[in-house]
Design an enzyme around this catalytic site. Structure first.
Site, PDB file in Angstrom:
ATOM      1  N   ARG A 144     -42.696  -7.208 -66.593  1.00 27.06           N
ATOM      2  CA  ARG A 144     -43.510  -5.992 -66.602  1.00 27.06           C
ATOM      3  C   ARG A 144     -44.108  -5.745 -67.982  1.00 27.06           C
ATOM      4  O   ARG A 144     -44.924  -4.855 -68.141  1.00 27.06           O
ATOM      5  CB  ARG A 144     -42.641  -4.768 -66.287  1.00 27.06           C
ATOM      6  CG  ARG A 144     -42.300  -4.463 -64.840  1.00 27.06           C
ATOM      7  CD  ARG A 144     -43.446  -3.945 -64.038  1.00 27.06           C
ATOM      8  NE  ARG A 144     -43.200  -2.825 -63.157  1.00 27.06           N
ATOM      9  CZ  ARG A 144     -42.690  -2.903 -61.928  1.00 27.06           C
ATOM     10  NH1 ARG A 144     -42.276  -4.035 -61.429  1.00 27.06           N
ATOM     11  NH2 ARG A 144     -42.599  -1.828 -61.193  1.00 27.06           N
ATOM     12  N   LYS A 153     -48.858  -6.951 -54.034  1.00 29.45           N
ATOM     13  CA  LYS A 153     -48.072  -8.068 -54.574  1.00 29.45           C
ATOM     14  C   LYS A 153     -46.910  -8.448 -53.668  1.00 29.45           C
ATOM     15  O   LYS A 153     -46.681  -9.611 -53.397  1.00 29.45           O
ATOM     16  CB  LYS A 153     -47.402  -7.672 -55.902  1.00 29.45           C
ATOM     17  CG  LYS A 153     -48.269  -7.490 -57.066  1.00 29.45           C
ATOM     18  CD  LYS A 153     -47.450  -7.404 -58.349  1.00 29.45           C
ATOM     19  CE  LYS A 153     -46.366  -6.344 -58.397  1.00 29.45           C
ATOM     20  NZ  LYS A 153     -46.812  -4.966 -58.541  1.00 29.45           N
ATOM     21  N   ARG A 192     -40.527   6.317 -50.894  1.00 33.17           N
ATOM     22  CA  ARG A 192     -39.739   6.100 -52.112  1.00 33.17           C
ATOM     23  C   ARG A 192     -40.001   7.234 -53.094  1.00 33.17           C
ATOM     24  O   ARG A 192     -41.114   7.727 -53.199  1.00 33.17           O
ATOM     25  CB  ARG A 192     -40.167   4.764 -52.755  1.00 33.17           C
ATOM     26  CG  ARG A 192     -39.597   3.583 -52.048  1.00 33.17           C
ATOM     27  CD  ARG A 192     -40.235   2.273 -52.422  1.00 33.17           C
ATOM     28  NE  ARG A 192     -40.601   2.124 -53.834  1.00 33.17           N
ATOM     29  CZ  ARG A 192     -41.061   0.982 -54.338  1.00 33.17           C
ATOM     30  NH1 ARG A 192     -41.210  -0.085 -53.575  1.00 33.17           N
ATOM     31  NH2 ARG A 192     -41.395   0.899 -55.603  1.00 33.17           N
ATOM     32  N   ARG A 248     -46.466   5.312 -63.397  1.00 33.02           N
ATOM     33  CA  ARG A 248     -46.477   3.859 -63.190  1.00 33.02           C
ATOM     34  C   ARG A 248     -47.833   3.253 -63.559  1.00 33.02           C
ATOM     35  O   ARG A 248     -47.902   2.173 -64.137  1.00 33.02           O
ATOM     36  CB  ARG A 248     -46.125   3.544 -61.735  1.00 33.02           C
ATOM     37  CG  ARG A 248     -44.675   3.856 -61.434  1.00 33.02           C
ATOM     38  CD  ARG A 248     -44.425   3.978 -59.957  1.00 33.02           C
ATOM     39  NE  ARG A 248     -44.207   2.678 -59.346  1.00 33.02           N
ATOM     40  CZ  ARG A 248     -44.201   2.492 -58.023  1.00 33.02           C
ATOM     41  NH1 ARG A 248     -44.429   3.505 -57.206  1.00 33.02           N
ATOM     42  NH2 ARG A 248     -43.975   1.301 -57.533  1.00 33.02           N
ATOM     43  N   ARG A 282     -47.570   4.984 -48.644  1.00 39.38           N
ATOM     44  CA  ARG A 282     -46.609   3.903 -48.358  1.00 39.38           C
ATOM     45  C   ARG A 282     -45.289   4.449 -47.799  1.00 39.38           C
ATOM     46  O   ARG A 282     -44.788   5.465 -48.243  1.00 39.38           O
ATOM     47  CB  ARG A 282     -46.335   3.131 -49.641  1.00 39.38           C
ATOM     48  CG  ARG A 282     -45.297   2.042 -49.481  1.00 39.38           C
ATOM     49  CD  ARG A 282     -45.462   0.968 -50.496  1.00 39.38           C
ATOM     50  NE  ARG A 282     -44.914   1.327 -51.787  1.00 39.38           N
ATOM     51  CZ  ARG A 282     -44.870   0.474 -52.817  1.00 39.38           C
ATOM     52  NH1 ARG A 282     -45.372  -0.745 -52.680  1.00 39.38           N
ATOM     53  NH2 ARG A 282     -44.374   0.846 -53.959  1.00 39.38           N
TER      54      ARG A 282
HETATM   55  P1  AMP Z   1     -41.323  -2.047 -57.831  1.00 36.96           P
HETATM   56  O1  AMP Z   1     -40.584  -2.139 -56.556  1.00 36.96           O
HETATM   57  O2  AMP Z   1     -41.673  -3.382 -58.405  1.00 36.96           O
HETATM   58  O3  AMP Z   1     -42.514  -1.126 -57.787  1.00 36.96           O
HETATM   59  O4  AMP Z   1     -40.306  -1.414 -58.891  1.00 36.96           O
HETATM   60  C1  AMP Z   1     -39.795  -0.112 -58.719  1.00 36.96           C
HETATM   61  C2  AMP Z   1     -39.245   0.409 -60.034  1.00 36.96           C
HETATM   62  O5  AMP Z   1     -38.169  -0.448 -60.459  1.00 36.96           O
HETATM   63  C3  AMP Z   1     -40.218   0.424 -61.190  1.00 36.96           C
HETATM   64  O6  AMP Z   1     -41.024   1.578 -61.202  1.00 36.96           O
HETATM   65  C4  AMP Z   1     -39.253   0.372 -62.366  1.00 36.96           C
HETATM   66  O7  AMP Z   1     -38.632   1.619 -62.576  1.00 36.96           O
HETATM   67  C5  AMP Z   1     -38.190  -0.575 -61.872  1.00 36.96           C
HETATM   68  N1  AMP Z   1     -38.526  -1.990 -62.181  1.00 36.96           N
HETATM   69  C6  AMP Z   1     -38.760  -3.004 -61.300  1.00 36.96           C
HETATM   70  N2  AMP Z   1     -38.990  -4.155 -61.941  1.00 36.96           N
HETATM   71  C7  AMP Z   1     -38.916  -3.867 -63.266  1.00 36.96           C
HETATM   72  C8  AMP Z   1     -39.065  -4.632 -64.439  1.00 36.96           C
HETATM   73  N3  AMP Z   1     -39.376  -5.928 -64.421  1.00 36.96           N
HETATM   74  N4  AMP Z   1     -38.904  -3.992 -65.638  1.00 36.96           N
HETATM   75  C9  AMP Z   1     -38.587  -2.692 -65.718  1.00 36.96           C
HETATM   76  N5  AMP Z   1     -38.442  -1.920 -64.626  1.00 36.96           N
HETATM   77  C10 AMP Z   1     -38.601  -2.483 -63.430  1.00 36.96           C
END
Ligand code: AMP
Length: 209
Positions: A89, A15, A156, A167, A124
């Site tokens: 989400r 994405k 990360r 996740r 990653r």
């Molecule tokens: P990502 O970089 O999109 O994989 O997000 C990393 C982490 O940030 C996720 O595993 C969540 O803990 C938090 N996160 C990011 N976007 C959201 C969202 N829209 N709602 C809740 N948690 C989020």
């Protein structure tokens, strides 16, 4: 013309990569809530609070997500559209976005199997500016160093095995419900193709308002 896009798909579906490419092509901002959270001052209370959830792969509470997203969407560069990556989400967030008066034109669903996601996330590596590489593909030119900005690459915390499992679980329990919520806007794309082909499928599928 205006293009307000949502990118759906599990973590590791590509994405972020595709959103970045679309942002360049259409000259609209790529808004990733994960990146916004990671960019918060690491000493701030807000960042410390959010990090507790992120490190475990759990969702950050909806009110915090929406507060930060609202601020970002209020900036003038969003007037011609935007690409949301990693938000909403869950259905509650989708409803809160709608309540903000934000219209959505297209929802891209990047389809990738759990097995492929697990492989991609565990390999990653990212830099502090959010550029993404892998120990498998695409590797950086120099091991451990970002090709784009020269910063060190690291894994990360939420790309570690327990967090990946969490996740994926959340994705199947909550995020996948958005496919029904946005059913009329969904453009399905096979995410297990080379990056350029995924991109072409997205561009071909977009409906302009
Ligand atoms: P990502 O970089 O999109 O994989 O997000 C990393 C982490 O940030 C996720 O595993 C969540 O803990 C938090 N996160 C990011 N976007 C959201 C969202 N829209 N709602 C809740 N948690 C989020």
């Amino acid at each position: 013309m205006i293009m307000r896009l949502i990118m759906l798909g599990p973590a590791g579906s590509g994405k972020g990569t595709q959103a970045e490419m679309l942002a360049k092509k259409y000259n609209i901002p790529h808004i990733s809530t994960g990146d916004l959270f990671r960019a918060l001052d690491s000493n701030s209370d807000l960042r410390k609070e959010i990090k507790k959830y992120m490190d475990k792969g759990e969702l950050v509470p909806d009110d915090l997500v929406i507060k930060i997203l609202k601020e970002r969407l209020g900036k003038p560069d969003c007037e011609k559209g935007f690409i949301l990556d990693g938000v909403p989400r869950n259905v509650t967030q989708a409803e809160l976005i709608k309540k903000m008066g934000v219209e959505i034109d297209n929802v891209i669903n990047i389809e990738v199997s759990d097995e492929e996601v697990t492989k991609r996330l565990s390999s990653r590596r990212v830099c502090k500016n959010g550029h993404i590489f892998s120990t498998i593909y695409p590797k950086p030119k120099k091991e451990g160093v970002c090709d784009v900005c020269g910063e060190p690459l690291f894994q990360r915390d939420d790309d570690k095995p327990e967090a990946i499992k969490e996740r994926l679980k959340i994705y199947h329990e909550q995020t996948s419900k958005l496919l029904e919520y946005y059913q009329n806007l969904i453009i399905p794309v096979n995410g297990e193709q080379p990056i350029e082909e995924v991109f072409n499928d997205i561009v071909d599928g977009l409906k302009w308002m």
